[in-house]
Design a protein around this motif. Structure first.
Motif, PDB file in Angstrom:
ATOM      1  N   SER A  72      33.617  87.046  23.023  1.00 49.81           N
ATOM      2  CA  SER A  72      33.238  88.305  23.746  1.00 49.81           C
ATOM      3  C   SER A  72      34.256  88.573  24.642  1.00 49.81           C
ATOM      4  CB  SER A  72      31.842  87.996  24.149  1.00 49.81           C
ATOM      5  OG  SER A  72      32.207  87.156  25.399  1.00 49.81           O
ATOM      6  N   ASP A  73      34.065  89.847  25.089  1.00 50.90           N
ATOM      7  CA  ASP A  73      35.215  90.397  26.167  1.00 50.90           C
ATOM      8  C   ASP A  73      35.131  89.447  27.279  1.00 50.90           C
ATOM      9  OD1 ASP A  73      35.881  92.531  24.392  1.00 50.90           O
ATOM     10  OD2 ASP A  73      34.694  94.044  25.193  1.00 50.90           O
ATOM     11  N   ASP A  74      33.694  89.244  27.741  1.00 48.58           N
ATOM     12  CA  ASP A  74      33.571  88.342  28.983  1.00 48.58           C
ATOM     13  C   ASP A  74      34.370  86.985  28.597  1.00 48.58           C
ATOM     14  OD1 ASP A  74      32.574  90.190  30.358  1.00 48.58           O
ATOM     15  OD2 ASP A  74      30.371  89.384  29.796  1.00 48.58           O
ATOM     16  N   GLU A  75      34.402  86.267  27.602  1.00 52.82           N
ATOM     17  CA  GLU A  75      34.765  85.177  27.098  1.00 52.82           C
ATOM     18  C   GLU A  75      36.416  85.408  27.318  1.00 52.82           C
ATOM     19  OE1 GLU A  75      32.142  82.487  24.499  1.00 52.82           O
ATOM     20  OE2 GLU A  75      32.774  84.289  23.525  1.00 52.82           O
ATOM     21  N   GLU A  76      36.849  86.440  26.802  1.00 55.70           N
ATOM     22  CA  GLU A  76      38.335  86.839  26.783  1.00 55.70           C
ATOM     23  C   GLU A  76      38.817  86.511  28.291  1.00 55.70           C
ATOM     24  OE1 GLU A  76      40.171  89.937  25.024  1.00 55.70           O
ATOM     25  OE2 GLU A  76      39.468  89.404  22.862  1.00 55.70           O
ATOM     26  N   ARG A  77      38.063  87.456  29.180  1.00 52.61           N
ATOM     27  CA  ARG A  77      38.659  87.701  30.495  1.00 52.61           C
ATOM     28  C   ARG A  77      38.245  86.266  31.208  1.00 52.61           C
ATOM     29  NH1 ARG A  77      36.222  92.778  30.176  1.00 52.61           N
ATOM     30  NH2 ARG A  77      34.186  92.111  30.462  1.00 52.61           N
ATOM     31  N   LEU A  78      37.364  85.377  30.906  1.00 52.36           N
ATOM     32  CA  LEU A  78      37.303  84.146  31.361  1.00 52.36           C
ATOM     33  C   LEU A  78      38.475  83.248  31.085  1.00 52.36           C
ATOM     34  CD1 LEU A  78      35.811  82.305  33.317  1.00 52.36           C
ATOM     35  CD2 LEU A  78      34.225  81.815  31.481  1.00 52.36           C
ATOM     36  N   ILE A  79      38.689  83.092  29.773  1.00 54.43           N
ATOM     37  CA  ILE A  79      39.996  82.372  29.405  1.00 54.43           C
ATOM     38  C   ILE A  79      41.173  82.795  30.036  1.00 54.43           C
ATOM     39  CG2 ILE A  79      41.326  82.018  27.606  1.00 54.43           C
ATOM     40  CD1 ILE A  79      38.725  82.174  25.677  1.00 54.43           C
ATOM     41  N   ILE A  80      41.265  84.101  29.950  1.00 54.42           N
ATOM     42  CA  ILE A  80      42.644  84.624  30.661  1.00 54.42           C
ATOM     43  C   ILE A  80      42.691  84.183  32.128  1.00 54.42           C
ATOM     44  CG2 ILE A  80      43.881  86.705  31.293  1.00 54.42           C
ATOM     45  CD1 ILE A  80      42.979  87.954  29.083  1.00 54.42           C
ATOM     46  N   HIS A  81      41.747  84.520  32.756  1.00 55.06           N
ATOM     47  CA  HIS A  81      41.674  83.844  34.357  1.00 55.06           C
ATOM     48  C   HIS A  81      41.740  82.439  34.338  1.00 55.06           C
ATOM     49  CE1 HIS A  81      40.102  83.891  38.544  1.00 55.06           C
ATOM     50  NE2 HIS A  81      39.674  82.775  38.189  1.00 55.06           N
ATOM     51  N   LEU A  82      41.208  81.638  33.678  1.00 58.18           N
ATOM     52  CA  LEU A  82      41.207  80.132  33.723  1.00 58.18           C
ATOM     53  C   LEU A  82      42.586  79.704  33.346  1.00 58.18           C
ATOM     54  CD1 LEU A  82      37.862  79.246  32.221  1.00 58.18           C
ATOM     55  CD2 LEU A  82      38.425  79.019  34.534  1.00 58.18           C
ATOM     56  N   HIS A  83      43.096  80.472  32.271  1.00 53.74           N
ATOM     57  CA  HIS A  83      44.574  80.086  32.086  1.00 53.74           C
ATOM     58  C   HIS A  83      45.487  80.338  33.099  1.00 53.74           C
ATOM     59  CE1 HIS A  83      48.370  80.283  30.022  1.00 53.74           C
ATOM     60  NE2 HIS A  83      48.033  79.207  29.394  1.00 53.74           N
ATOM     61  N   ALA A  84      45.319  81.428  33.784  1.00 61.52           N
ATOM     62  CA  ALA A  84      46.244  81.720  35.103  1.00 61.52           C
ATOM     63  C   ALA A  84      45.934  80.751  36.191  1.00 61.52           C
ATOM     64  CB  ALA A  84      45.649  82.996  35.430  1.00 61.52           C
ATOM     65  N   LEU A  86      44.573  77.551  35.525  1.00 59.12           N
ATOM     66  CA  LEU A  86      44.886  76.047  35.043  1.00 59.12           C
ATOM     67  C   LEU A  86      45.972  75.701  34.151  1.00 59.12           C
ATOM     68  CD1 LEU A  86      40.981  75.299  34.342  1.00 59.12           C
ATOM     69  CD2 LEU A  86      42.192  74.737  36.209  1.00 59.12           C
ATOM     70  N   GLY A  87      46.539  76.783  33.637  1.00 59.80           N
ATOM     71  CA  GLY A  87      47.697  76.644  32.592  1.00 59.80           C
ATOM     72  C   GLY A  87      47.058  76.105  31.259  1.00 59.80           C
ATOM     73  N   ASN A  88      47.729  75.510  30.489  1.00 62.88           N
ATOM     74  CA  ASN A  88      47.195  75.020  29.089  1.00 62.88           C
ATOM     75  C   ASN A  88      46.478  73.922  29.196  1.00 62.88           C
ATOM     76  OD1 ASN A  88      48.889  76.895  28.343  1.00 62.88           O
ATOM     77  ND2 ASN A  88      50.369  75.692  27.380  1.00 62.88           N
ATOM     78  N   LYS A  89      45.585  73.838  30.063  1.00 66.67           N
ATOM     79  CA  LYS A  89      44.623  72.659  30.206  1.00 66.67           C
ATOM     80  C   LYS A  89      43.261  73.312  29.483  1.00 66.67           C
ATOM     81  CE  LYS A  89      47.124  70.171  33.210  1.00 66.67           C
ATOM     82  NZ  LYS A  89      47.752  69.020  32.724  1.00 66.67           N
ATOM     83  N   TRP A  90      43.367  73.041  28.192  1.00 66.22           N
ATOM     84  CA  TRP A  90      42.601  73.672  27.153  1.00 66.22           C
ATOM     85  C   TRP A  90      41.068  73.101  27.457  1.00 66.22           C
ATOM     86  CZ3 TRP A  90      44.462  77.742  26.484  1.00 66.22           C
ATOM     87  CH2 TRP A  90      45.698  77.991  26.192  1.00 66.22           C
ATOM     88  N   SER A  91      41.130  71.556  27.648  1.00 63.95           N
ATOM     89  CA  SER A  91      39.963  70.825  27.894  1.00 63.95           C
ATOM     90  C   SER A  91      39.089  71.415  29.011  1.00 63.95           C
ATOM     91  CB  SER A  91      39.935  69.344  27.702  1.00 63.95           C
ATOM     92  OG  SER A  91      40.933  69.002  28.874  1.00 63.95           O
ATOM     93  N   SER A  92      39.996  71.478  29.969  1.00 67.81           N
ATOM     94  CA  SER A  92      39.267  71.837  31.179  1.00 67.81           C
ATOM     95  C   SER A  92      38.705  73.529  30.980  1.00 67.81           C
ATOM     96  CB  SER A  92      40.274  72.012  32.238  1.00 67.81           C
ATOM     97  OG  SER A  92      40.929  70.690  32.729  1.00 67.81           O
ATOM     98  N   ILE A  93      39.445  74.398  30.561  1.00 69.18           N
ATOM     99  CA  ILE A  93      38.957  75.745  30.077  1.00 69.18           C
ATOM    100  C   ILE A  93      37.748  75.432  29.330  1.00 69.18           C
ATOM    101  CG2 ILE A  93      39.809  77.939  28.995  1.00 69.18           C
ATOM    102  CD1 ILE A  93      42.464  77.216  29.778  1.00 69.18           C
ATOM    103  N   ALA A  94      37.716  74.741  28.394  1.00 67.33           N
ATOM    104  CA  ALA A  94      36.504  74.482  27.459  1.00 67.33           C
ATOM    105  C   ALA A  94      35.305  74.243  28.290  1.00 67.33           C
ATOM    106  CB  ALA A  94      36.960  73.663  26.146  1.00 67.33           C
ATOM    107  N   THR A  95      35.581  73.593  29.119  1.00 65.38           N
ATOM    108  CA  THR A  95      34.381  73.031  29.911  1.00 65.38           C
ATOM    109  C   THR A  95      33.614  74.342  30.670  1.00 65.38           C
ATOM    110  OG1 THR A  95      35.510  72.680  31.975  1.00 65.38           O
ATOM    111  CG2 THR A  95      35.238  70.830  30.518  1.00 65.38           C
ATOM    112  N   LYS A  96      34.241  75.386  30.897  1.00 61.87           N
ATOM    113  CA  LYS A  96      33.931  76.685  31.437  1.00 61.87           C
ATOM    114  C   LYS A  96      33.051  77.664  30.486  1.00 61.87           C
ATOM    115  CE  LYS A  96      35.782  75.107  34.996  1.00 61.87           C
ATOM    116  NZ  LYS A  96      35.050  74.219  36.253  1.00 61.87           N
ATOM    117  N   LEU A  97      33.660  77.220  29.083  1.00 64.71           N
ATOM    118  CA  LEU A  97      32.930  78.178  27.944  1.00 64.71           C
ATOM    119  C   LEU A  97      32.014  77.463  27.092  1.00 64.71           C
ATOM    120  CD1 LEU A  97      36.164  79.287  28.707  1.00 64.71           C
ATOM    121  CD2 LEU A  97      35.331  81.035  26.785  1.00 64.71           C
ATOM    122  N   LYS A  98      30.543  77.585  27.522  1.00 59.11           N
ATOM    123  CA  LYS A  98      29.508  76.771  26.598  1.00 59.11           C
ATOM    124  C   LYS A  98      29.907  77.225  25.163  1.00 59.11           C
ATOM    125  CE  LYS A  98      24.999  75.550  27.613  1.00 59.11           C
ATOM    126  NZ  LYS A  98      23.585  75.915  28.075  1.00 59.11           N
ATOM    127  N   GLY A  99      29.880  76.046  24.672  1.00 57.74           N
ATOM    128  CA  GLY A  99      29.960  75.894  23.012  1.00 57.74           C
ATOM    129  C   GLY A  99      31.328  76.192  22.411  1.00 57.74           C
TER     130      GLY A  99
END
Length: 390
Positions: A72-84, A86-99
DNA sequence: AATACCTACAACCGCCTTTCG
DNA sequence: TCGAAAGGCGGTTGTAGGTAT
């Protein structure tokens, strides 16, 4: 030393895409017994697979709580924000996006979001306006200095002006960051990367330049002023993600204010500043070459971004301090800032001229070393051209 | 219709960290 | 305390499907 690769001892282990039958076996086994030891699981479940492969298949695709489908758009924005943050900490980012799994987010980033940011003129690594657009400046300056044909000069100057704008953006970023930090709502507000605003600014300037409105800095400033700075409030302090212009505490105060300089001098000063090592600063994610024929003083590296990890975020966030409760309070904060101590009462965010004046003041008081570099191609360029009209 | 190229994403690889005997 | 096993992570590759030539 070192572990033997997973399943190395079993060369016959199957690789490649999983079949529905294999999925069924794995799901049924884990449903009955749990996964237990992943290494022993394949034998117990009747699978000719590496345990590691089983774990990946389960965690990324077969787990019942996996959320499938587009982002979703919200998820996209959240990923972008988190990437800004955390960087490429995909596992950390994934903990913020349920499922969502780290692998899914990583793939989505690489195939969609990264390109999306690039198309918006945003560096997906730094989340700042792309600096590779500026990479040709040293060569342009050198070419101009080495006596480029007269008919080429306008093009070179156009590029230089563009670089000058970009440098000003850098300065304004710090200013805006200060403003945003005082106007930002609690982190529960919708999160948008601060880069959006900068993108619109940069886009406006690029558009202006491409439309042939070159050399009209005032007009570009009007474009800058046309951006509603009050929108900063919705950016959740994302300008905190922007490193300060420099950490070089300049002691020289002999430089004239930018607003009092002639446009040519201003442009050349800025151009000299963003040339050379600045463009290859690792903080900017650029490994680009510096102009080999330039002797620009090395730019002091920007202060390291202090990216708190989850633990630090949790422990550092004041309890009940307006955090969203979803970890979004974790932000990067520059270790120090050129703009620290700025008296915000002096700034009216609706007064763009005032903002530029403040920028001038900051430059005069804390001018970075790269702005006063000497004996470089751009200065030679100045001396060569300071009597000519642009 | 055949081929090349592009895109998305599942899966693998290798390294690092954590756990445990 | 040490070393091996296991888990976890991020980067990279392989492949299938779609599109362009």
């Amino acid at each position: 030393m070192g572990r033997s690769p997973c399943c190395e001892q079993d060369a016959d282990v199957k690789k490649g895409p999983w079949t529905p039958e294999e999925d069924k076996l794995l799901v049924e086994y884990i449903g009955k017994n749990g996964h237990g030891s992943w290494r022993r699981l394949p034998k117990l479940a009747g699978l000719n697979r590496c345990g590691k492969s089983c774990r990946l298949r389960w965690t990324n695709y077969l787990r019942p709580d996996i959320k499938r489908g587009g982002f979703s758009d919200d998820e996209e924005r959240l990923i972008i924000h988190l990437h800004a943050t955390l960087g490429n900490k995909w596992s950390s980012i994934a903990t913020k996006l349920k499922g969502r799994t780290d692998n899914e987010i990583k793939n989505y980033w690489n195939t969609h979001l990264r390109k999306k940011l690039l198309s918006q003129g945003i560096d997906p690594v730094t989340h700042r306006p792309r600096t590779d657009l500026l990479a040709g400046l040293p060569n342009l300056l050198a070419a101009a200095n080495l006596g480029g044909a007269a008919h080429q000069l306008p093009l070179d100057l156009n590029a230089i002006k563009l670089q000058a704008d970009a440098a000003k953006f850098q300065i304004l970023q710090g200013l805006l960051r200060v403003l945003a930090s005082t106007t930002a709502p609690p982190p529960t507000a919708a999160v948008l990367p601060g880069t959006e605003l900068m993108t619109s600014i940069l886009g406006a300037t690029l558009a202006a330049n491409s439309a042939g409105i070159l050399g009209q800095q005032q007009q570009q400033q009007q474009q800058l002023a046309s951006v509603d700075l009050s929108r900063l409030g919705q950016y959740n302090g994302n300008y905190d993600n922007l490193p300060p212009l420099t950490n070089d505490s300049c002691t020289q105060q002999t430089q004239p204010a930018m607003s009092s300089m002639s446009p040519d001098s201003l442009l050349n000063r800025i151009s000299s500043g963003i040339s050379g090592d600045m463009l290859s600063s690792p903080e900017l994610g650029q490994g680009g070459p510096s102009a080999s024929n330039m002797t620009t003083s090395p730019m002091a590296a920007p202060p390291p971004m202090v990216a708190a990890d989850d633990h630090q975020c949790n422990t550092n966030t004041p309890s009940g301090g307006g955090g969203g409760g979803d970890g979004m309070s974790c932000e990067q904060t520059p270790a120090s800032s050129t703009f620290d101590g700025l008296n915000l009462d002096d700034i009216d965010i609706n007064d763009m001229e005032g903002c530029w004046a403040m920028t001038d003041m900051l430059l005069a008081e804390q001018c970075p070393s790269w702005l006063i570099s000497s004996n470089n191609a751009s200065e030679m360029y100045i001396s060569k051209n300071n009597t000519s009209e642009m």
